[in-house]
Design an enzyme around this catalytic site. Sequence first.
Site: not given
Lengths: 343, 343
Positions: B161, B308-310
């Site tokens: 995200e 985040g971002e995975g």
Amino acid sequence: MFDHPSQFLDALENLPVASAEFRDLALKRQAQLTKPAGALGRLEDIAIWLAGWQAREKPVVDRVTALLFAGNHGVVEEGVSPFPASVTAQMVENFKQGGAAINALTQQFGHELSVIPLDLERPTRNMTVDAAMSEDELLDVINIGAAAVNDCSADVIYFGEMGIGNTTTAAAIAAAVFGGEGASWAGPGTGLEKAGVVHKASVIDRALALHRSELSNPVEIMRRLGGRELAAIMGGVVAARLKRLPVILDGFVVTAAVAPLCVSADQRIKRDVLAHCIAGHCSAEPGHIRLLEELGLKPLLTLDMRLGEGTGAALAAELVRGAVSTHNQMATFAEAQISGGEV
Amino acid sequence: MFDHPSQFLDALENLPVASAEFRDLALKRQAQLTKPAGALGRLEDIAIWLAGWQAREKPVVDRVTALLFAGNHGVVEEGVSPFPASVTAQMVENFKQGGAAINALTQQFGHELSVIPLDLERPTRNMTVDAAMSEDELLDVINIGAAAVNDCSADVIYFGEMGIGNTTTAAAIAAAVFGGEGASWAGPGTGLEKAGVVHKASVIDRALALHRSELSNPVEIMRRLGGRELAAIMGGVVAARLKRLPVILDGFVVTAAVAPLCVSADQRIKRDVLAHCIAGHCSAEPGHIRLLEELGLKPLLTLDMRLGEGTGAALAAELVRGAVSTHNQMATFAEAQISGGEV
């Protein structure tokens, strides 16, 4: 490589260090990448550490090599393992056939694997009755470990080990370096029950009592209490330092194998000797967490593994690759034209 | 996919489960592999978990896909982030250009990456004054998330995200699901100083006070306090469960996005809803460790990351690959003709 123990000990007092210049360049680069400052946590630390040892602003982790040493231990005759000593050679055959955990991991991740059995038919002597190795025997395996590292053109290496009985050896070494009785370092190893661990601790205590007065330097600790695979790893880690090659440590046995290196000539603990090493995985073997703490090493992984072979380091190597990929490939805020934070 | 909130809620009460048959087969296989019983620790658990969800004795992790959703948050107007909301779109452009951390990691590890911006020019409403989304707006993004998963033929997926302000949203959701004030869930996010975190907590408290009486089911929690990217992830995780696709959870925001799913119709916490998920990484964002504990999830990694971002899940995916490689490729004791242990 080392003709005499004193040569090995001298090397420890004159170790090369990482490049401060390239570490600083990597640190500056990290501050410009498109993420909040510090948001990649330990990945940032890893990239900066590697930059210093490889003397490159953008370090490289293309070639990763596992050096797996196997040895047999005279102390097995004291009944310290649920597996017979013959399993060491059987597992070496399994490594050669590609059937062990470390084969699967190195194949999955594209690491090179060298398996180096060390005189398996000739176990070390039982450390409860004699020194495990003679000076010549010790130097031989230290030099085998060092030569394996010197012959290796990897960007990062790690060491694995196999040797029925070697968590007993490792626990004895840990006690020799950091103090404490056998009970504070002995664990189930390959699967001892509680009574077996108590017996193992008493075996370690007997070995410590026999050698206590002679455990004042890395060579004597390893010669009296060690095993061939541990000595080879100790030699390999020093050879790696001499060529500024970064090392990922594996579990309890590998960590114990390098712990004696921190015993300096003036009997203090010098952790800097392992500055080119990071701890890949904290083993479920209970002595490992204490050993890592004593050495000031914070493991990258804690996955309840207790297999050795280099398996913990193999997994950690992929985190190192991830760290380097972000460090090398991410855009800077300027390149991506992204607004900075207000704080 | 879901035409009405009640359809989504009904799905949660009728979820498919893992195959006990294949889980047992995998468990039996683990017991025969050439290692002491249990010596691969959590790698064994992962392989057995995957075997159950994929209904294969030897699970597959060839295709790994990251679905990265981005959204903007009305609550940013309360001053909860040091970065302006425009950074969300700038980072989406960075993802498309390949310059972000998740690009580096997915490229390094050979994962597929889909970036799905959700109406960035139209932030959700400020949750301190209104519900963040209408029912239709919520269903739209839930269905976008579900469709992305349904279109995906990966063996394992994870979600990422990006959304300036979304740790505020995530903290509000966590508080709605598990109780506690804003202060017990708010953290620095992208880099707030102490005073900023205190302000952020007060903003969360205002939102909680406004919506408190209506936070009794997953849909209302997400509609009132959520964001588009979180709702898409919530929808995607349910779609994954419906097709028995294993999920690796990322950090604080992704975990908060799925937490509402555990609020059952009778207002109890049903952790089983997330049985097809494992926690990849515990974020440095302070609320995450509590959130994982509440959900009964033990992270594979703790690397002080908070991006985040995975990114945390991306690293964890390689551990999953390692786990499966050992499970599938290792020889059994019988195959390798190795003597068993005595215990």
